[in-house]
Write a protein that holds these residues in place. Sequence first.
Motif, PDB file in Angstrom:
ATOM      1  N   LYS A 230     102.519  75.723  42.022  1.00 42.39           N
ATOM      2  CA  LYS A 230     103.808  75.987  42.673  1.00 42.39           C
ATOM      3  C   LYS A 230     104.902  75.068  42.131  1.00 42.39           C
ATOM      4  O   LYS A 230     106.041  75.482  41.933  1.00 42.39           O
ATOM      5  CB  LYS A 230     103.667  75.817  44.185  1.00 42.39           C
ATOM      6  N   ALA A 231     104.530  73.814  41.890  1.00 46.21           N
ATOM      7  CA  ALA A 231     105.522  72.837  41.427  1.00 46.21           C
ATOM      8  C   ALA A 231     105.997  73.142  40.014  1.00 46.21           C
ATOM      9  O   ALA A 231     107.096  72.739  39.625  1.00 46.21           O
ATOM     10  CB  ALA A 231     104.927  71.429  41.490  1.00 46.21           C
ATOM     11  N   SER A 232     105.179  73.837  39.247  1.00 45.02           N
ATOM     12  CA  SER A 232     105.537  74.101  37.847  1.00 45.02           C
ATOM     13  C   SER A 232     105.978  75.538  37.604  1.00 45.02           C
ATOM     14  O   SER A 232     106.341  75.890  36.479  1.00 45.02           O
ATOM     15  CB  SER A 232     104.339  73.778  36.940  1.00 45.02           C
ATOM     16  N   ALA A 233     105.980  76.350  38.649  1.00 44.47           N
ATOM     17  CA  ALA A 233     106.252  77.784  38.450  1.00 44.47           C
ATOM     18  C   ALA A 233     107.646  78.038  37.878  1.00 44.47           C
ATOM     19  O   ALA A 233     107.844  78.958  37.087  1.00 44.47           O
ATOM     20  CB  ALA A 233     106.072  78.539  39.768  1.00 44.47           C
ATOM     21  N   ALA A 234     108.593  77.207  38.251  1.00 44.50           N
ATOM     22  CA  ALA A 234     109.977  77.443  37.816  1.00 44.50           C
ATOM     23  C   ALA A 234     110.264  76.883  36.434  1.00 44.50           C
ATOM     24  O   ALA A 234     111.300  77.195  35.837  1.00 44.50           O
ATOM     25  CB  ALA A 234     110.940  76.835  38.830  1.00 44.50           C
ATOM     26  N   GLY A 235     109.360  76.061  35.907  1.00 41.41           N
ATOM     27  CA  GLY A 235     109.592  75.491  34.585  1.00 41.41           C
ATOM     28  C   GLY A 235     108.494  74.511  34.248  1.00 41.41           C
ATOM     29  O   GLY A 235     107.919  73.878  35.131  1.00 41.41           O
ATOM     30  N   GLN A 236     108.209  74.396  32.951  1.00 44.74           N
ATOM     31  CA  GLN A 236     107.145  73.480  32.524  1.00 44.74           C
ATOM     32  C   GLN A 236     107.706  72.433  31.568  1.00 44.74           C
ATOM     33  O   GLN A 236     108.561  72.730  30.737  1.00 44.74           O
ATOM     34  CB  GLN A 236     106.007  74.251  31.855  1.00 44.74           C
ATOM     35  N   TYR A 237     107.204  71.215  31.715  1.00 43.88           N
ATOM     36  CA  TYR A 237     107.635  70.104  30.863  1.00 43.88           C
ATOM     37  C   TYR A 237     106.418  69.304  30.399  1.00 43.88           C
ATOM     38  O   TYR A 237     106.308  68.103  30.654  1.00 43.88           O
ATOM     39  CB  TYR A 237     108.626  69.219  31.621  1.00 43.88           C
ATOM     40  N   PRO A 238     105.484  69.974  29.710  1.00 43.16           N
ATOM     41  CA  PRO A 238     104.247  69.286  29.313  1.00 43.16           C
ATOM     42  C   PRO A 238     104.535  68.134  28.353  1.00 43.16           C
ATOM     43  O   PRO A 238     105.430  68.213  27.516  1.00 43.16           O
ATOM     44  CB  PRO A 238     103.439  70.393  28.625  1.00 43.16           C
ATOM     45  N   ALA A 239     103.735  67.084  28.483  1.00 43.57           N
ATOM     46  CA  ALA A 239     103.981  65.877  27.707  1.00 43.57           C
ATOM     47  C   ALA A 239     103.394  65.946  26.311  1.00 43.57           C
ATOM     48  O   ALA A 239     103.836  65.238  25.412  1.00 43.57           O
ATOM     49  CB  ALA A 239     103.417  64.666  28.449  1.00 43.57           C
ATOM     50  N   ALA A 240     102.387  66.797  26.120  1.00 42.54           N
ATOM     51  CA  ALA A 240     101.657  66.790  24.853  1.00 42.54           C
ATOM     52  C   ALA A 240     101.105  68.172  24.570  1.00 42.54           C
ATOM     53  O   ALA A 240     101.061  69.037  25.450  1.00 42.54           O
ATOM     54  CB  ALA A 240     100.507  65.781  24.910  1.00 42.54           C
ATOM     55  N   VAL A 241     100.689  68.366  23.321  1.00 40.69           N
ATOM     56  CA  VAL A 241      99.897  69.543  22.967  1.00 40.69           C
ATOM     57  C   VAL A 241      98.580  69.042  22.403  1.00 40.69           C
ATOM     58  O   VAL A 241      98.562  68.154  21.544  1.00 40.69           O
ATOM     59  CB  VAL A 241     100.629  70.478  21.978  1.00 40.69           C
ATOM     60  N   VAL A 242      97.493  69.562  22.938  1.00 37.15           N
ATOM     61  CA  VAL A 242      96.169  69.137  22.517  1.00 37.15           C
ATOM     62  C   VAL A 242      95.466  70.315  21.848  1.00 37.15           C
ATOM     63  O   VAL A 242      95.324  71.387  22.455  1.00 37.15           O
ATOM     64  CB  VAL A 242      95.326  68.638  23.710  1.00 37.15           C
ATOM     65  N   LEU A 243      95.066  70.116  20.606  1.00 38.20           N
ATOM     66  CA  LEU A 243      94.275  71.110  19.879  1.00 38.20           C
ATOM     67  C   LEU A 243      92.822  70.682  19.955  1.00 38.20           C
ATOM     68  O   LEU A 243      92.457  69.614  19.456  1.00 38.20           O
ATOM     69  CB  LEU A 243      94.735  71.190  18.421  1.00 38.20           C
ATOM     70  N   SER A 244      92.005  71.505  20.606  1.00 35.95           N
ATOM     71  CA  SER A 244      90.597  71.131  20.757  1.00 35.95           C
ATOM     72  C   SER A 244      89.724  72.357  20.547  1.00 35.95           C
ATOM     73  O   SER A 244      90.210  73.459  20.308  1.00 35.95           O
ATOM     74  CB  SER A 244      90.354  70.499  22.130  1.00 35.95           C
ATOM     75  N   CYS A 245      88.423  72.142  20.625  1.00 32.46           N
ATOM     76  CA  CYS A 245      87.439  73.191  20.342  1.00 32.46           C
ATOM     77  C   CYS A 245      87.237  74.080  21.572  1.00 32.46           C
ATOM     78  O   CYS A 245      87.495  73.664  22.704  1.00 32.46           O
ATOM     79  CB  CYS A 245      86.108  72.543  19.927  1.00 32.46           C
ATOM     80  N   ILE A 246      86.744  75.306  21.325  1.00 31.01           N
ATOM     81  CA  ILE A 246      86.482  76.201  22.465  1.00 31.01           C
ATOM     82  C   ILE A 246      85.248  75.785  23.251  1.00 31.01           C
ATOM     83  O   ILE A 246      84.968  76.364  24.300  1.00 31.01           O
ATOM     84  CB  ILE A 246      86.288  77.665  22.005  1.00 31.01           C
ATOM     85  N   ASP A 247      84.492  74.823  22.762  1.00 35.65           N
ATOM     86  CA  ASP A 247      83.233  74.431  23.400  1.00 35.65           C
ATOM     87  C   ASP A 247      83.405  74.302  24.908  1.00 35.65           C
ATOM     88  O   ASP A 247      84.323  73.631  25.389  1.00 35.65           O
ATOM     89  CB  ASP A 247      82.754  73.101  22.810  1.00 35.65           C
ATOM     90  N   SER A 248      82.512  74.938  25.642  1.00 35.58           N
ATOM     91  CA  SER A 248      82.624  74.972  27.114  1.00 35.58           C
ATOM     92  C   SER A 248      82.484  73.594  27.742  1.00 35.58           C
ATOM     93  O   SER A 248      82.866  73.382  28.887  1.00 35.58           O
ATOM     94  CB  SER A 248      81.550  75.897  27.689  1.00 35.58           C
ATOM     95  N   ARG A 249      81.961  72.643  26.953  1.00 37.94           N
ATOM     96  CA  ARG A 249      81.722  71.306  27.511  1.00 37.94           C
ATOM     97  C   ARG A 249      82.847  70.328  27.206  1.00 37.94           C
ATOM     98  O   ARG A 249      82.753  69.157  27.570  1.00 37.94           O
ATOM     99  CB  ARG A 249      80.401  70.750  26.944  1.00 37.94           C
ATOM    100  N   ALA A 250      83.894  70.820  26.548  1.00 38.07           N
ATOM    101  CA  ALA A 250      84.974  69.908  26.135  1.00 38.07           C
ATOM    102  C   ALA A 250      86.359  70.414  26.550  1.00 38.07           C
ATOM    103  O   ALA A 250      87.255  70.527  25.714  1.00 38.07           O
ATOM    104  CB  ALA A 250      84.914  69.703  24.622  1.00 38.07           C
ATOM    105  N   PRO A 251      86.557  70.713  27.823  1.00 37.54           N
ATOM    106  CA  PRO A 251      87.889  71.175  28.253  1.00 37.54           C
ATOM    107  C   PRO A 251      88.881  70.011  28.313  1.00 37.54           C
ATOM    108  O   PRO A 251      88.677  69.042  29.051  1.00 37.54           O
ATOM    109  CB  PRO A 251      87.621  71.742  29.652  1.00 37.54           C
ATOM    110  N   ALA A 252      89.931  70.110  27.532  1.00 35.70           N
ATOM    111  CA  ALA A 252      90.826  68.967  27.354  1.00 35.70           C
ATOM    112  C   ALA A 252      91.411  68.468  28.674  1.00 35.70           C
ATOM    113  O   ALA A 252      91.388  67.259  28.952  1.00 35.70           O
ATOM    114  CB  ALA A 252      91.946  69.341  26.382  1.00 35.70           C
ATOM    115  N   GLU A 253      91.943  69.373  29.476  1.00 41.91           N
ATOM    116  CA  GLU A 253      92.570  68.915  30.725  1.00 41.91           C
ATOM    117  C   GLU A 253      91.573  68.169  31.611  1.00 41.91           C
ATOM    118  O   GLU A 253      91.918  67.170  32.238  1.00 41.91           O
ATOM    119  CB  GLU A 253      93.151  70.105  31.503  1.00 41.91           C
ATOM    120  N   VAL A 254      90.354  68.685  31.673  1.00 47.89           N
ATOM    121  CA  VAL A 254      89.363  68.077  32.575  1.00 47.89           C
ATOM    122  C   VAL A 254      88.965  66.687  32.088  1.00 47.89           C
ATOM    123  O   VAL A 254      88.970  65.724  32.858  1.00 47.89           O
ATOM    124  CB  VAL A 254      88.123  68.988  32.699  1.00 47.89           C
TER     125      VAL A 254
END
Length: 248
Positions: free
Chosen positions: A85-109
């Motif tokens: 809800k807090a981000s619905a009106a606009g996003q201001y992400p601090a970084a972009v992370v390029l990572s693998c699709i591996d199910s065990r390596a979710p960047a945000e988590v």
Amino acid sequence: MDGAKKPGFPAAVQFRRAFLQRSTALAALGALGGMGVSRIAFADALTKEQRAAMSPDQIIAAMKEGNDHFRRGYTKARNYLNEAKASAAGQYPAAVVLSCIDSRAPAEVVLDLGIADIFSARVAGNIANDDILGSMEFACKLSGAKVVVVMGHTACGAIKGAIDNAELGNLTGLLAKIKPAVAATKYDGDRSATNYTFVDAVAKTNVEMTLAEIRARSSVLSGLEKAGTIKMVGAMYNLKTAVVQFYA
Ligand SMILES: [Zn+2]
């Protein structure tokens, strides 16, 4: 150091208080909290002002701290619905992370981040291609992200596939983008996909070569880096220890 005591970051200060109130097992982290980076990791959603106040180094420090929380089992108590809800009106992400699709390596988590904190690009073997580069150019040049992270991980199946010369449909072409990293990895010993030490050495080379490719093929991103607007950094996530090692 700085920010945590500055006005204008009430949510961040609250987070720092929460951080300081954590169990005494985290007392050893007091020095880290005192560095003022915990304020960045993060409110319900980053505001434009909060991101503007952060340097690339502070953002990297916040990601390191987020992973420190994750690997210790002290992740932030977050409400994804509030973040949405807090981000619905606009996003201001601090970084972009390029990572693998591996199910065990979710960047945000693994970095203890939430909705709207980072742009997340995922492709097997965390390689760069035209579309990934375009996505990262959008993230940094148009949307204002200040850090590019290329995050590999240990025991990566895509790296193993490249070492083994695996062939399958469109995967063949993807693995071809990793093979230069296999050849470029200096390693005396068993250079097979069953030797995880070699696999992880190639994964590190692959991160370094992906960063080099980003710099070489994206004048937009390399220009932002040269101007000091953004920082680009490699990282490696260890599946067994849950540690993200930043190469900076
Ligand atoms: Zn992988």
